[in-house]
Design an enzyme around this catalytic site. Structure first.
Site, PDB file in Angstrom:
ATOM      1  N   GLY A  29     -18.874 -24.761  55.028  1.00  0.00           N
ATOM      2  CA  GLY A  29     -17.828 -25.242  55.934  1.00  0.00           C
ATOM      3  C   GLY A  29     -18.408 -26.046  57.087  1.00  0.00           C
ATOM      4  O   GLY A  29     -19.535 -26.531  57.006  1.00  0.00           O
ATOM      5  N   LEU A  31     -17.376 -28.961  57.861  1.00  0.00           N
ATOM      6  CA  LEU A  31     -17.644 -30.138  57.034  1.00  0.00           C
ATOM      7  C   LEU A  31     -17.845 -31.390  57.881  1.00  0.00           C
ATOM      8  O   LEU A  31     -17.171 -31.588  58.889  1.00  0.00           O
ATOM      9  CB  LEU A  31     -16.480 -30.358  56.057  1.00  0.00           C
ATOM     10  CG  LEU A  31     -16.164 -29.177  55.134  1.00  0.00           C
ATOM     11  CD1 LEU A  31     -15.001 -29.529  54.206  1.00  0.00           C
ATOM     12  CD2 LEU A  31     -17.380 -28.744  54.320  1.00  0.00           C
ATOM     13  N   HIS A  32     -18.792 -32.200  57.437  1.00  0.00           N
ATOM     14  CA  HIS A  32     -19.048 -33.477  58.107  1.00  0.00           C
ATOM     15  C   HIS A  32     -19.217 -34.551  57.034  1.00  0.00           C
ATOM     16  O   HIS A  32     -19.075 -34.268  55.829  1.00  0.00           O
ATOM     17  CB  HIS A  32     -20.268 -33.376  59.035  1.00  0.00           C
ATOM     18  CG  HIS A  32     -21.487 -32.800  58.363  1.00  0.00           C
ATOM     19  ND1 HIS A  32     -22.115 -33.411  57.308  1.00  0.00           N
ATOM     20  CD2 HIS A  32     -22.164 -31.641  58.580  1.00  0.00           C
ATOM     21  CE1 HIS A  32     -23.142 -32.695  56.917  1.00  0.00           C
ATOM     22  NE2 HIS A  32     -23.197 -31.594  57.664  1.00  0.00           N
ATOM     23  N   HIS A  35     -21.089 -33.721  53.804  1.00  0.00           N
ATOM     24  CA  HIS A  35     -20.336 -33.005  52.768  1.00  0.00           C
ATOM     25  C   HIS A  35     -19.340 -33.956  52.086  1.00  0.00           C
ATOM     26  O   HIS A  35     -19.145 -33.915  50.872  1.00  0.00           O
ATOM     27  CB  HIS A  35     -19.536 -31.842  53.370  1.00  0.00           C
ATOM     28  CG  HIS A  35     -20.375 -30.814  54.057  1.00  0.00           C
ATOM     29  ND1 HIS A  35     -20.401 -30.656  55.424  1.00  0.00           N
ATOM     30  CD2 HIS A  35     -21.214 -29.882  53.559  1.00  0.00           C
ATOM     31  CE1 HIS A  35     -21.211 -29.670  55.738  1.00  0.00           C
ATOM     32  NE2 HIS A  35     -21.724 -29.187  54.640  1.00  0.00           N
ATOM     33  N   GLY A 145     -27.141 -32.081  48.760  1.00  0.00           N
ATOM     34  CA  GLY A 145     -27.708 -33.159  49.569  1.00  0.00           C
ATOM     35  C   GLY A 145     -29.230 -33.090  49.619  1.00  0.00           C
ATOM     36  O   GLY A 145     -29.819 -32.004  49.612  1.00  0.00           O
ATOM     37  N   LYS A 147     -30.957 -33.687  52.125  1.00  0.00           N
ATOM     38  CA  LYS A 147     -31.409 -33.191  53.437  1.00  0.00           C
ATOM     39  C   LYS A 147     -32.080 -31.824  53.301  1.00  0.00           C
ATOM     40  O   LYS A 147     -33.105 -31.559  53.895  1.00  0.00           O
ATOM     41  CB  LYS A 147     -30.245 -33.122  54.410  1.00  0.00           C
ATOM     42  CG  LYS A 147     -30.712 -33.075  55.839  1.00  0.00           C
ATOM     43  CD  LYS A 147     -29.807 -32.314  56.731  1.00  0.00           C
ATOM     44  CE  LYS A 147     -30.305 -30.929  56.934  1.00  0.00           C
ATOM     45  NZ  LYS A 147     -29.338 -29.962  57.315  1.00  0.00           N
ATOM     46  N   ASP A 148     -31.482 -30.961  52.478  1.00  0.00           N
ATOM     47  CA  ASP A 148     -32.079 -29.642  52.237  1.00  0.00           C
ATOM     48  C   ASP A 148     -32.914 -29.738  50.961  1.00  0.00           C
ATOM     49  O   ASP A 148     -32.552 -29.183  49.926  1.00  0.00           O
ATOM     50  CB  ASP A 148     -30.973 -28.584  52.104  1.00  0.00           C
ATOM     51  CG  ASP A 148     -30.169 -28.466  53.385  1.00  0.00           C
ATOM     52  OD1 ASP A 148     -30.728 -27.997  54.375  1.00  0.00           O
ATOM     53  OD2 ASP A 148     -28.991 -28.873  53.398  1.00  0.00           O
ATOM     54  N   SER A 183     -25.923 -32.589  60.134  1.00  0.00           N
ATOM     55  CA  SER A 183     -26.041 -31.150  59.878  1.00  0.00           C
ATOM     56  C   SER A 183     -24.972 -30.449  60.704  1.00  0.00           C
ATOM     57  O   SER A 183     -24.657 -30.885  61.823  1.00  0.00           O
ATOM     58  CB  SER A 183     -27.429 -30.670  60.326  1.00  0.00           C
ATOM     59  OG  SER A 183     -27.422 -29.273  60.525  1.00  0.00           O
ATOM     60  N   ARG A 185     -25.371 -27.910  62.216  1.00  0.00           N
ATOM     61  CA  ARG A 185     -26.027 -27.340  63.399  1.00  0.00           C
ATOM     62  C   ARG A 185     -26.225 -28.371  64.512  1.00  0.00           C
ATOM     63  O   ARG A 185     -26.554 -27.981  65.642  1.00  0.00           O
ATOM     64  CB  ARG A 185     -27.372 -26.732  63.022  1.00  0.00           C
ATOM     65  CG  ARG A 185     -27.224 -25.497  62.153  1.00  0.00           C
ATOM     66  CD  ARG A 185     -28.502 -24.700  62.028  1.00  0.00           C
ATOM     67  NE  ARG A 185     -28.230 -23.377  61.511  1.00  0.00           N
ATOM     68  CZ  ARG A 185     -28.405 -23.011  60.231  1.00  0.00           C
ATOM     69  NH1 ARG A 185     -28.848 -23.874  59.347  1.00  0.00           N
ATOM     70  NH2 ARG A 185     -28.133 -21.774  59.853  1.00  0.00           N
TER      71      ARG A 185
END
Ligand code: PAF
Length: 283
Positions: A29, A31-32, A35, A145, A147-148, A183, A185
């Protein structure tokens, strides 16, 4: 868009959609655009798109941000609806992990290094939840993604080892205009920390530039990247590494396809990023 909260509900829905080509985007969740780009990839290649939203307690260590992890329920639902998602799966923690839950899925070697060192139980939590989700959704394709990056490799490994009939699709990292990887975060960062945060990408780019100029000595490349981050006393470098893109082994010489990976701590915010790059061919 259907919203299903129960496991039985999802299983019944899945039985009714046996002949569909299912694309799946697992999320926690908040979401950006990152996502949403995964959802767009799924919509392009699959007839039916499933998104899960579940803030998975198993992947947070003690003292991490489980309780304060953002949960913007209404706007997440709206974003999924607008993006053309067919089914939103939104289980509760109590149903997903009932009191007698006893099974953990662990990918050994790949999980132990880098993020795994800083967060020893993190990947076990990720692989356990993803295995459960893949068993329930049974997608043809699952979108993750870059990114991870370590998470992506760990999940690919688990799909291969457990013979799960799903293709893991790697999608590019989505960035802010100044390069900061999106992210959930990032929203914890103060204005000043936000400015500093972009230096992780700058440092990785310096590494890429060095490799493209022909550098092969990893220690020299790493020290060039470190120099960028050391300008900021508020940043703690957790790791900055040049690794083999498949095994994530730390290299001493750049060879083949490598991944430059970094993790930093700004205040109490943990940020990660990576770039893939191919070594120049020797002439
Ligand atoms: O990347 C994430 O958001 C999570 O780790 C995932 C894959 C949804 C598992 O909880």
């Amino acid at each position: 868009m259907h919203i299903i909260k129960s496991i039985r509900g999802l299983q019944a829905w899945r039985r009714k959609h046996e002949n569909h080509k299912i694309g799946f985007v697992p999320t926690m969740g908040a979401l950006h655009e990152g996502h949403l780009s995964l959802i767009r990839h799924a919509c392009k290649h699959c007839s039916t798109v499933v998104v899960s939203i579940f803030v998975n307690p198993l992947q947070f260590g003690p003292g991490e941000d489980l309780s304060r992890y953002p949960r913007p329920v209404k706007s997440d639902q709206q974003l999924c609806r607008d993006a053309g998602v067919d089914l939103l799966f939104w289980p509760s923690s109590q149903e997903f992990y009932p009191q007698d839950f006893q099974t953990l899925v662990k990918v050994h070697r790949l999980s132990q290094r880098w993020e795994g060192e800083a967060r020893p139980t993190h990947f076990e939590g990720v692989t356990t939840v993803v295995t459960k989700l893949l068993c329930l959704v049974r997608p043809d394709r699952c979108y993750l993604g870059q990114k991870d990056y370590q998470q992506l490799l760990v999940i690919k490994q688990l799909v291969q080892d457990l013979n799960i009939d799903t293709t893991i699709v790697r999608c590019p990292t989505i960035r802010e205009a100044d390069g900061l990887a999106l992210s959930s975060r990032n929203r914890y960062l103060s204005a000043n920390q936000r400015i500093q945060a972009t230096s992780l990408f700058t440092a990785l780019q310096q590494g890429v530039q060095a490799i493209k100029q022909g550098a092969t000595n990893v220690w020299a490349i790493q020290s060039r990247m470190q120099k960028v981050l050391k300008k900021y006393p508020g940043i703690k470098i957790e790791y900055l590494a040049v690794c083999d893109a498949k095994s994530l082994d730390q290299l001493s010489q750049v060879k083949g396809e490598v991944v430059l990976m970094g993790a930093i701590q700004i205040g109490n915010v943990h940020l990660i990023d990576n770039i893939l790059v191919k070594a120049l061919k020797k002439s």
